[in-house]
Design a protein around this motif. Structure first.
Motif, short mmCIF file in Angstrom:
data_model
loop_
_atom_site.label_atom_id
_atom_site.label_comp_id
_atom_site.label_asym_id
_atom_site.label_seq_id
_atom_site.Cartn_x
_atom_site.Cartn_y
_atom_site.Cartn_z
N HIS A 135 80.41 3.96 24.06
CA HIS A 135 80.43 3.00 22.96
C HIS A 135 80.89 1.63 23.44
CE1 HIS A 135 82.34 1.05 19.36
NE2 HIS A 135 81.08 1.16 19.02
N GLU B 178 86.42 13.06 20.57
CA GLU B 178 85.31 12.10 20.45
C GLU B 178 84.88 11.93 18.99
OE1 GLU B 178 82.95 12.56 24.72
OE2 GLU B 178 82.55 13.98 23.09
N LYS C 241 76.85 8.33 19.67
CA LYS C 241 76.84 9.72 19.20
C LYS C 241 75.47 10.37 19.44
CE LYS C 241 76.91 12.56 15.09
NZ LYS C 241 75.55 13.05 15.39
N ASP D 34 87.20 9.64 17.49
CA ASP D 34 86.87 8.29 17.97
C ASP D 34 85.69 7.72 17.18
OD1 ASP D 34 88.83 8.05 19.80
OD2 ASP D 34 87.54 7.96 21.58
N PHE D 35 84.70 8.61 16.94
CA PHE D 35 83.53 8.19 16.17
C PHE D 35 83.95 7.77 14.75
CE2 PHE D 35 80.40 9.55 12.97
CZ PHE D 35 79.38 8.67 13.25
N ASP E 24 89.77 18.55 23.34
CA ASP E 24 88.66 18.28 24.27
C ASP E 24 87.56 19.34 24.20
OD1 ASP E 24 89.71 15.89 25.25
OD2 ASP E 24 91.11 17.01 26.53
N ALA F 169 84.94 18.87 27.34
CA ALA F 169 84.36 17.69 28.00
C ALA F 169 85.36 16.55 27.94
CB ALA F 169 83.06 17.29 27.31
N ALA F 170 85.26 15.68 28.95
CA ALA F 170 86.09 14.48 28.93
C ALA F 170 85.55 13.55 27.85
CB ALA F 170 86.03 13.80 30.30
N ASN F 171 86.37 12.61 27.43
CA ASN F 171 85.96 11.69 26.36
C ASN F 171 84.96 10.66 26.90
OD1 ASN F 171 85.65 9.92 24.27
ND2 ASN F 171 87.82 9.92 23.70
N GLN F 172 83.68 10.91 26.67
CA GLN F 172 82.65 9.97 27.13
C GLN F 172 82.21 9.03 26.01
OE1 GLN F 172 80.05 13.17 28.56
NE2 GLN F 172 80.15 12.21 30.57
N PHE F 173 82.55 9.42 24.80
CA PHE F 173 82.13 8.60 23.65
C PHE F 173 82.69 7.18 23.78
CE2 PHE F 173 82.92 6.70 19.54
CZ PHE F 173 81.70 6.84 18.91
N ARG F 174 83.96 7.10 24.11
CA ARG F 174 84.62 5.79 24.10
C ARG F 174 83.99 4.86 25.15
NH1 ARG F 174 90.96 6.12 23.88
NH2 ARG F 174 90.36 7.42 22.13
N LEU G 104 84.18 21.08 22.54
CA LEU G 104 83.02 20.68 21.74
C LEU G 104 83.14 21.28 20.34
CD1 LEU G 104 79.86 21.07 24.05
CD2 LEU G 104 81.25 19.04 23.63
N PHE H 36 77.93 18.34 19.23
CA PHE H 36 78.03 18.03 20.65
C PHE H 36 79.03 16.92 20.98
CE2 PHE H 36 74.00 20.25 20.24
CZ PHE H 36 74.24 21.28 21.13
N LEU H 37 79.91 16.62 20.04
CA LEU H 37 81.05 15.76 20.38
C LEU H 37 82.27 16.67 20.50
CD1 LEU H 37 80.74 12.62 18.03
CD2 LEU H 37 79.73 13.01 20.28
N THR H 38 83.21 16.28 21.35
CA THR H 38 84.47 17.00 21.36
C THR H 38 85.26 16.54 20.12
OG1 THR H 38 85.64 15.30 22.58
CG2 THR H 38 84.52 16.99 23.89
N LEU I 173 74.86 11.14 23.12
CA LEU I 173 75.64 12.30 23.58
C LEU I 173 75.04 13.60 23.03
CD1 LEU I 173 79.33 11.02 23.37
CD2 LEU I 173 78.05 11.62 25.42
#
Lengths: 263, 477
Positions: free
Chosen positions: B249, A97, B263, A100-101, A129, B241-246, A131, A92-94, B266
């Motif tokens: 965090h 993301e 993580k 980034d993680f 972008d 999806a737009a980058n919501q992680f950054r 998933l 469930f991360l793009t 999300l």
């Protein structure tokens, strides 16, 4: 004398009654693209898991990138990159993301530049972008290959990196692995693709039943192919177990004892 | 050629058995029904010896099996990805419509029937057998046990049917399930007497032809409509999806150095049901307990403290939040990064505090509206530490795979004993509350604080324990 990138002595790992690694010794100098070949259940993945601190051996010692992975597993994983054989990026991360993680977990900066370069190299810019759960198998593999190299580690362990990649991407990936090693880094490539190992590796180790049976430089082979040498080595090791025989019969190799051990 | 339903049923039954018995070892899984019988028998004996209300226990049994039904009705409908996330590289016959000449709806129908039969025999029947001590020590007549088994099965079927109906509706419209749920809730509030009479528990208390007809027809009709409406997953274009992680965090950085909390949040927010599922599942628990608390005094002369009862049950219900926080993780994933498992459990704790605690406090607040302030302040004081206890126990005994490991008999036994060790004293205190509210409130808070301390200690030990197991290669198979 420079310390080897990977050094292990007498590694032994047992799962109940099954011996996955049997006093395995291995030494890989810096700047080498080392191919690790073996049939199913030979102990390839177990070796990688021990060398990266994910598993504790029952016996033996190891040093990887100057760190003891048994005593300091987290520090060892800071220093290396790992591409697991059956890995899956987080559903469930793009893709962006996820990187980034990875950058956060590894305390990396300049992540956009790194990601853009890899997305271009493996042609997944349009998927950044998306998933991860909605990626195709090949796209997932590109993402997993990328995360292993994102922090430009001195030593990287890659388990079947070409799985599900199309021929063009396979070619690009192989060239990259070669150039990465040429830059002084160490790539430990575990694979069933013997032709790939012959094509790109500077040295190859053949493992069976948890033991390193032979090491050779595939470029020095003259009459025989690496495939011939592989069958001959594994079959010779299996004599007396009722599976040795005609090297042209791959089934004999596939059914080698120890196949129940974690691969 | 049409594949016979009976053949599919047999194969799916075999598949279910093998999945469970391979995951947990054949003998250990076979012990599970025996353990459930022992658990129910122990509870029944406790109720009989303590002179507590049998009606409460039997009503509770119906509620529990209905909740199991709700879970079973939805679990068969999880996608293949969810199954793989849960159990690794696994697939089931239900997903074979693309490779076998069997329609998806037919496969789903047989799968649900198989699940109902499987759970009815291996889970529900042992619970009912476990009430037999009430025949010897209490006032339950032996002749009523077959009726109890039948109504427990019907309550289970009620849960399955309702769940299927909601899932089927949800595949067509987001609004429809909410409208149906609202209608049912309104019916329950406006005519609670009718609602109680027409449920399988009502049938057990007072068997009438109308009660029997409704108890049998409701699950059948609900299930049939749900199956008919269910729209199968046609792969839609890849979701983006737009980058919501950054951003997330960035806000959590002080407690989330490696991005593990961001993580997890999300994962919960983007998986089916979103963050609402946390509120919904606790709402279900609240609704059931509130109805029981509201109408129990009409049936039996017991008036347990609403605050303590709600706090105890809601904190146990918070287990589901931990489950969702872990559903998309495994130790292997983290093992490829410089991430200690202790940090993963710390992130889960923060996630749990961010999601489960506000949800529980929200329903305790709602309880104030229904039952008045009274003991609910004590409930709020008890809820937080007991939730922490539930978190710590679950993290320690089940690690990052709570759903899977809680089907493992010894692990489930350890979890159950640990829960009962704290929840039983709280239930007793809830019943004793009217005798001396101040003293009992003090005792309840003391029990909760000690439990919270134990939970925190167990949470601190979870990281080292599961790291040791992962590095010894003991997490697979």
């Amino acid at each position: 004398m420079t310390e080897p990138a990977i050094e292990a002595t007498g590694l032994t790992k047992r799962y109940g009654g099954v011996t996955a690694l049997d006093a395995l010794d291995i030494e890989v100098p810096r700047g080498e693209l080392y191919g690790f070949l073996g049939p199913n259940g030979a102990g390839k993945s177990t070796t990688i898991n021990v060398l990266t601190g994910q598993l504790v051996p029952d016996e033996g010692t190891a040093r990887v990138a100057g760190v003891d992975p048994v005593a300091e597993p987290v520090r060892a994983r800071e220093r290396v990159g790992i591409l697991p054989e059956n890995g899956r990026p987080p559903s469930f991360l793009t893709v962006r993301e996820y990187f980034d993680f990875v950058a956060t977990a590894r305390d990396l900066d300049d992540i956009e530049r790194r990601v853009d370069r890899w997305a271009e190299r493996l042609a997944f810019t349009s998927k950044l972008d998306t998933l991860c759960t909605d990626l195709s198998q090949g796209e997932r593999q590109k993402v997993l290959v990328t995360q292993a190299f994102l922090h430009e580690p001195d030593v990287v362990f890659i388990d079947e990196p070409l799985t599900n990649l199309d021929p063009i991407m396979q070619e690009r990936a192989k060239r990259f692995f070669r150039s990465y090693a040429d830059d002084g880094n160490t790539v430990f490539l575990s694979t069933h693709f013997i032709a790939t190992a012959q094509e790109v590796c500077s040295r190859v180790g053949i493992v069976n039943r948890g033991r390193l049976l032979a090491e050779l430089d595939p470029r020095e082979l003259e009459e025989e192919t690496l495939l011939d040498r592989f069958f001959a080595t594994v079959d010779a090791d299996s004599v007396g177990d009722g599976v040795a025989g005609d090297p042209s019969d791959p089934a004999a190799v596939m059914e080698a004892p120890g196949a129940d051990a974690e691969d | 050629m049409r594949v016979p339903v009976r053949y599919l049923f047999d194969q799916m039954l075999r598949e279910e058995w093998r999945m469970h018995s391979r995951l947990f070892g054949g003998v250990r899984f076979a012990l599970f029904p025996a353990f459930l019988t022992l658990l129910a028998a122990g509870t029944a004996t406790f109720f009989a010896v303590a002179g507590a209300s049998e009606a409460t226990l039997l009503a509770g049994l119906h509620v529990v099996v209905a909740l199991v039904g709700l879970q079973v009705g939805s679990i068969g409908l999880v996608g293949r990805d969810a199954l793989e996330n849960l159990l690794g590289d696994t697939t089931l016959l239900i997903y074979s419509a693309r490779t076998l000449p069997v329609s998806e709806r037919r496969l789903l129908f047989v799968f649900v029937v198989k699940d109902v039969a499987y759970y009815a025999v291996l889970f529900i029947a042992p619970l009912v057998v476990g009430t037999l001590p009430l025949v010897v020590l209490g006032s339950l007549s032996l002749g009523a046990v077959p009726l109890l088994l039948a109504t427990a099965w019907l309550a289970f079927g009620f849960g399955v049917g309702l769940s299927l109906l909601f899932v089927g509706l949800a595949t067509r419209s987001r609004l429809a399930p909410a409208v149906v749920a609202g209608g049912l809730l309104a019916g329950g509030v406006l005519r609670p007497d009718l609602a109680a009479t027409l449920t399988p528990y009502g049938l057990f208390v007072d068997p009438t032809p109308a009660g029997a007809a409704v108890s049998v027809l409701l699950p059948l009709v609900g299930g049939a409509v749900g199956l008919r409406l269910f729209e199968f997953d046609r792969r839609t274009p890849a979701r983006t999806a737009a980058n919501q992680f950054r951003a997330l965090h960035g806000r959590l950085r002080r407690v989330d150095r490696q991005g593990l909390l961001a993580k997890s949040l999300l994962d919960v927010a983007r998986s089916s049901g979103g963050l609402w599922k946390v509120l919904f599942s606790q709402g279900l628990v609240f609704g059931v307990v509130a109805v029981l608390l509201g109408y129990l005094p009409d049936i039996v002369p017991v008036r347990p403290s609403p605050g303590l009862t709600l706090a105890a049950v809601l904190s146990l219900g918070a287990f589901t939040t931990y489950n969702w926080l872990c559903q998309y993780d495994d130790a292997d994933f983290f093992g490829t990064y410089p991430i200690p498992l202790a940090a993963v459990f710390r992130a889960k704790l923060y996630g749990f505090l961010l999601l489960a605690v506000p949800a529980g406090l929200f329903y305790l607040g709602l309880g104030v509206a229904v039952f008045g302030v009274g003991s609910l302040l004590v409930g709020a004081a008890v809820y937080l530490p007991v939730s922490l206890y539930v978190f710590g126990v679950t993290a320690y005994v089940a690690g990052l795979r709570p759903t899977e490991l809680l089907f493992d008999t010894p692990v489930f036994a350890a979890f159950t004993v640990a829960m009962m060790a704290v929840l039983l004293p709280l239930v007793v205190l809830a019943i004793a509350y009217p005798l001396d509210p101040t003293l009992v409130a003090g005792l309840a808070v003391a029990v909760a604080v000690v439990a919270g301390g134990v939970g925190y200690a167990l949470y601190r030990r979870a990281g080292p324990k599961w790291t040791r197991r992962a590095r010894a290669g003991q997490l697979d198979g």
